[in-house]
Design a protein around this motif. Structure first.
Motif, mmCIF file in Angstrom:
data_model
loop_
_atom_site.group_PDB
_atom_site.id
_atom_site.type_symbol
_atom_site.label_atom_id
_atom_site.label_comp_id
_atom_site.label_asym_id
_atom_site.label_seq_id
_atom_site.Cartn_x
_atom_site.Cartn_y
_atom_site.Cartn_z
ATOM 1 N N ALA A 117 9.214 52.512 49.198
ATOM 2 C CA ALA A 117 8.132 51.709 50.097
ATOM 3 C C ALA A 117 6.875 51.495 48.982
ATOM 4 C CB ALA A 117 7.540 53.062 50.910
ATOM 5 N N GLY A 118 7.391 50.608 48.070
ATOM 6 C CA GLY A 118 6.489 49.876 47.214
ATOM 7 C C GLY A 118 6.487 48.600 47.321
ATOM 8 N N GLY A 119 6.172 48.032 46.108
ATOM 9 C CA GLY A 119 5.969 46.299 46.273
ATOM 10 C C GLY A 119 7.235 45.653 46.552
ATOM 11 N N HIS A 120 8.430 46.312 45.916
ATOM 12 C CA HIS A 120 9.558 45.427 46.223
ATOM 13 C C HIS A 120 10.074 45.505 47.880
ATOM 14 C CE1 HIS A 120 13.450 44.083 46.074
ATOM 15 N NE2 HIS A 120 13.965 45.057 46.276
ATOM 16 N N ALA A 121 9.805 46.973 48.175
ATOM 17 C CA ALA A 121 10.063 46.851 49.751
ATOM 18 C C ALA A 121 9.069 45.935 50.618
ATOM 19 C CB ALA A 121 9.569 48.411 50.383
ATOM 20 N N LEU A 157 10.720 53.382 56.680
ATOM 21 C CA LEU A 157 11.003 53.577 55.346
ATOM 22 C C LEU A 157 11.093 54.891 54.769
ATOM 23 C CD1 LEU A 157 8.606 50.872 55.607
ATOM 24 C CD2 LEU A 157 9.523 50.660 53.321
ATOM 25 N N VAL A 158 11.772 55.555 54.081
ATOM 26 C CA VAL A 158 11.841 56.610 53.456
ATOM 27 C C VAL A 158 11.431 56.754 51.834
ATOM 28 C CG1 VAL A 158 13.597 58.559 52.786
ATOM 29 C CG2 VAL A 158 13.870 57.156 54.879
ATOM 30 N N GLU A 159 10.620 57.714 51.717
ATOM 31 C CA GLU A 159 9.899 57.983 50.348
ATOM 32 C C GLU A 159 10.626 59.062 49.633
ATOM 33 O OE1 GLU A 159 8.060 57.156 47.820
ATOM 34 O OE2 GLU A 159 7.724 54.969 48.542
ATOM 35 N N LYS A 160 10.217 59.152 48.407
ATOM 36 C CA LYS A 160 10.822 60.433 47.551
ATOM 37 C C LYS A 160 10.181 61.828 48.035
ATOM 38 C CE LYS A 160 6.895 59.715 44.224
ATOM 39 N NZ LYS A 160 6.742 59.071 42.795
ATOM 40 N N THR A 200 11.143 61.540 54.137
ATOM 41 C CA THR A 200 11.515 61.689 52.919
ATOM 42 C C THR A 200 13.057 61.890 52.576
ATOM 43 O OG1 THR A 200 11.350 64.024 52.570
ATOM 44 C CG2 THR A 200 9.197 62.627 52.228
ATOM 45 N N ASP A 201 13.633 61.634 51.321
ATOM 46 C CA ASP A 201 14.912 61.735 51.131
ATOM 47 C C ASP A 201 15.719 62.924 51.581
ATOM 48 O OD1 ASP A 201 14.496 59.367 49.500
ATOM 49 O OD2 ASP A 201 14.572 60.244 47.665
ATOM 50 N N SER A 202 15.084 63.942 51.726
ATOM 51 C CA SER A 202 15.779 65.218 52.074
ATOM 52 C C SER A 202 15.837 64.939 53.671
ATOM 53 C CB SER A 202 14.795 66.595 51.728
ATOM 54 O OG SER A 202 13.637 66.245 52.386
ATOM 55 N N VAL A 207 14.019 50.264 46.038
ATOM 56 C CA VAL A 207 13.112 50.387 44.921
ATOM 57 C C VAL A 207 13.818 49.322 44.023
ATOM 58 C CG1 VAL A 207 13.021 52.139 43.242
ATOM 59 C CG2 VAL A 207 13.242 52.878 45.286
ATOM 60 N N GLY A 208 12.753 48.656 43.541
ATOM 61 C CA GLY A 208 13.189 47.790 42.345
ATOM 62 C C GLY A 208 13.644 48.362 41.128
ATOM 63 N N GLY A 209 12.799 49.228 40.543
ATOM 64 C CA GLY A 209 13.110 50.023 39.319
ATOM 65 C C GLY A 209 13.210 49.231 38.158
ATOM 66 N N ILE A 210 12.172 48.686 37.878
ATOM 67 C CA ILE A 210 12.025 47.593 36.609
ATOM 68 C C ILE A 210 12.542 48.309 35.381
ATOM 69 C CG2 ILE A 210 10.836 46.199 35.163
ATOM 70 C CD1 ILE A 210 9.246 45.045 37.464
ATOM 71 N N THR A 246 18.705 53.523 37.263
ATOM 72 C CA THR A 246 19.476 54.791 37.337
ATOM 73 C C THR A 246 19.001 55.405 39.034
ATOM 74 O OG1 THR A 246 19.090 55.234 35.090
ATOM 75 C CG2 THR A 246 19.593 57.165 36.705
ATOM 76 N N LEU A 247 17.735 55.169 39.182
ATOM 77 C CA LEU A 247 17.259 55.565 40.544
ATOM 78 C C LEU A 247 17.716 54.674 41.685
ATOM 79 C CD1 LEU A 247 15.412 57.348 42.210
ATOM 80 C CD2 LEU A 247 13.666 55.618 41.913
ATOM 81 N N ARG A 248 17.967 53.335 41.385
ATOM 82 C CA ARG A 248 18.645 52.696 42.390
ATOM 83 C C ARG A 248 20.231 53.085 42.604
ATOM 84 N NH1 ARG A 248 19.546 47.858 41.436
ATOM 85 N NH2 ARG A 248 19.470 47.232 43.604
HETATM 86 O O1 JB3 Z 1 8.629 41.694 39.740
HETATM 87 C C1 JB3 Z 1 9.031 41.808 40.828
HETATM 88 C C2 JB3 Z 1 8.991 40.424 41.580
HETATM 89 N N1 JB3 Z 1 9.089 42.989 41.659
HETATM 90 C C3 JB3 Z 1 8.841 44.125 41.076
HETATM 91 C C4 JB3 Z 1 9.967 45.271 41.341
HETATM 92 C C5 JB3 Z 1 11.196 44.666 41.019
HETATM 93 O O2 JB3 Z 1 9.839 46.345 40.665
HETATM 94 C C6 JB3 Z 1 7.554 44.832 41.632
HETATM 95 O O3 JB3 Z 1 6.494 44.037 41.006
HETATM 96 C C7 JB3 Z 1 7.386 46.341 41.251
HETATM 97 O O4 JB3 Z 1 6.730 46.533 39.979
HETATM 98 C C8 JB3 Z 1 8.726 47.112 41.171
HETATM 99 O O5 JB3 Z 1 8.718 47.072 42.697
HETATM 100 P P1 JB3 Z 1 8.947 48.714 43.235
HETATM 101 O O6 JB3 Z 1 10.066 49.298 42.726
HETATM 102 O O7 JB3 Z 1 8.796 48.637 44.704
HETATM 103 O O8 JB3 Z 1 7.676 49.777 42.535
HETATM 104 P P2 JB3 Z 1 6.578 50.514 43.009
HETATM 105 O O9 JB3 Z 1 5.731 49.591 43.979
HETATM 106 O O10 JB3 Z 1 6.122 51.210 42.196
HETATM 107 O O11 JB3 Z 1 7.234 51.462 44.342
HETATM 108 C C9 JB3 Z 1 8.345 51.990 44.072
HETATM 109 C C10 JB3 Z 1 8.552 53.050 45.415
HETATM 110 O O12 JB3 Z 1 9.752 53.923 45.271
HETATM 111 C C11 JB3 Z 1 7.221 53.949 45.433
HETATM 112 O O13 JB3 Z 1 6.716 54.062 46.690
HETATM 113 C C12 JB3 Z 1 8.123 55.466 45.114
HETATM 114 O O14 JB3 Z 1 7.159 56.449 45.405
HETATM 115 C C13 JB3 Z 1 9.279 54.981 45.622
HETATM 116 N N2 JB3 Z 1 10.325 56.164 44.900
HETATM 117 C C14 JB3 Z 1 10.112 56.584 43.856
HETATM 118 N N3 JB3 Z 1 11.414 57.439 43.556
HETATM 119 C C15 JB3 Z 1 11.122 56.701 45.679
HETATM 120 C C16 JB3 Z 1 11.978 57.474 44.804
HETATM 121 N N4 JB3 Z 1 11.551 56.504 46.927
HETATM 122 C C17 JB3 Z 1 12.755 57.309 47.422
HETATM 123 N N5 JB3 Z 1 13.228 57.067 48.560
HETATM 124 N N6 JB3 Z 1 13.345 58.043 46.528
HETATM 125 C C18 JB3 Z 1 12.858 58.252 45.437
HETATM 126 O O15 JB3 Z 1 13.588 59.333 44.519
#
Ligand code: JB3
Length: 214
Positions: free
Chosen positions: A9-13, A31-34, A51-53, A70-73, A77-79
């Motif tokens: 549920a982050g920026g990519h979502a 959406l579902v979070e960790k 959440t995932d559970s 999850v974008g996971g730049i 692995t997480l994806r």
């Molecule tokens: O550069 C671009 C255009 N996009 C980037 C994208 C590819 O990667 C973007 O700018 C971001 O920096 C990044 O986006 P992403 O992966 O959405 O990152 P972030 O905003 O940090 O959000 C990741 C979300 O995944 C967070 O809300 C975390 O809590 C969540 N998350 C982490 N681990 C998880 C887990 N969610 C679930 N369901 N399960 C997990 O294990």
């Protein structure tokens, strides 16, 4: 209507919801979070419902489609882990295709893939599962993309390139024609790949050179 959960549920979502909310035949349920995080907030107007559970329960409640958001730049692995876990529970996966993505009618793809705005996928290319092609990236003809790959924004992949599972191609990177990118490799932002990249290699620069293995 495909009732769909988004995992992450982050920026990519937020960027995915921006177009997926208007995609015919797809209903975003939430959406579902960790595990350990607190449901309740919203992302672009859609609720974080668990959440995932709780995935098994949500599946039993009749939500049968999912997408990894999850974008996971740099590290997929997480994806990959989330995709496998969700699939084992029984979820099917949607393909999220931005309406401006230009995808040849001869492209064959699996499920759980995301093609962001302005992406171009050329004829004869095959795409596996859980592949993310980010904004404005180009993958030309007759490429072969395996599973869980992330192609960064604006990357350009020439014809006949093979990319193995889990690899990440950084923002603005270039791969010339007919090269092979190994499993879980990382091509740094802006790199120009002119040689094959081994499994788990991290390459950077112009032309790209191996920095290390991971
Ligand atoms: O550069 C671009 C255009 N996009 C980037 C994208 C590819 O990667 C973007 O700018 C971001 O920096 C990044 O986006 P992403 O992966 O959405 O990152 P972030 O905003 O940090 O959000 C990741 C979300 O995944 C967070 O809300 C975390 O809590 C969540 N998350 C982490 N681990 C998880 C887990 N969610 C679930 N369901 N399960 C997990 O294990």
């Amino acid at each position: 209507m495909k009732r769909t959960l988004l995992l992450g549920a982050g920026g990519h979502a937020r960027a995915v919801i921006d177009f997926l909310k208007d995609s015919p035949g797809i209903e975003i349920v939430g959406l579902v979070e960790k595990d350990g995080s607190f449901p309740g907030q919203t992302v672009a107007g859609f609720p974080v419902i668990g959440t995932d559970s709780m995935l098994t329960d949500l599946f039993r409640q009749g939500i049968s489609y999912a997408l990894i958001t999850v974008g996971g730049i740099g590290d997929n692995t997480l994806r990959e882990t989330l995709y496998i876990k969700t699939k084992e529970i029984g979820f099917s996966f949607i393909n999220a295709l931005h309406p401006s993505a230009i995808i040849s009618s001869t492209v064959e793809m699996g499920n759980g893939n995301t093609f962001m705005a302005g992406t171009i996928i050329g004829p004869g290319t095959t795409v596996g599962n859980n592949v993310l092609v980010n904004t404005g990236a180009i993958i030309d003809h007759d490429c072969r993309l395996e599973d869980h790959i992330h192609i960064g924004p604006g990357a350009r992949i020439a014809g006949g390139v093979e990319i193995k599972s889990g690899s990440h191609i950084g923002i603005g990177a270039v791969v010339i024609q007919n090269r092979k990118i190994g499993r879980d490799a990382l091509v740094a932002a802006g790199a120009v790949v002119i040689d094959d990249v081994p499994d788990r290699a991290v390459v950077a620069g112009v032309p790209a050179r191996i920095l290390k293995y991971r």
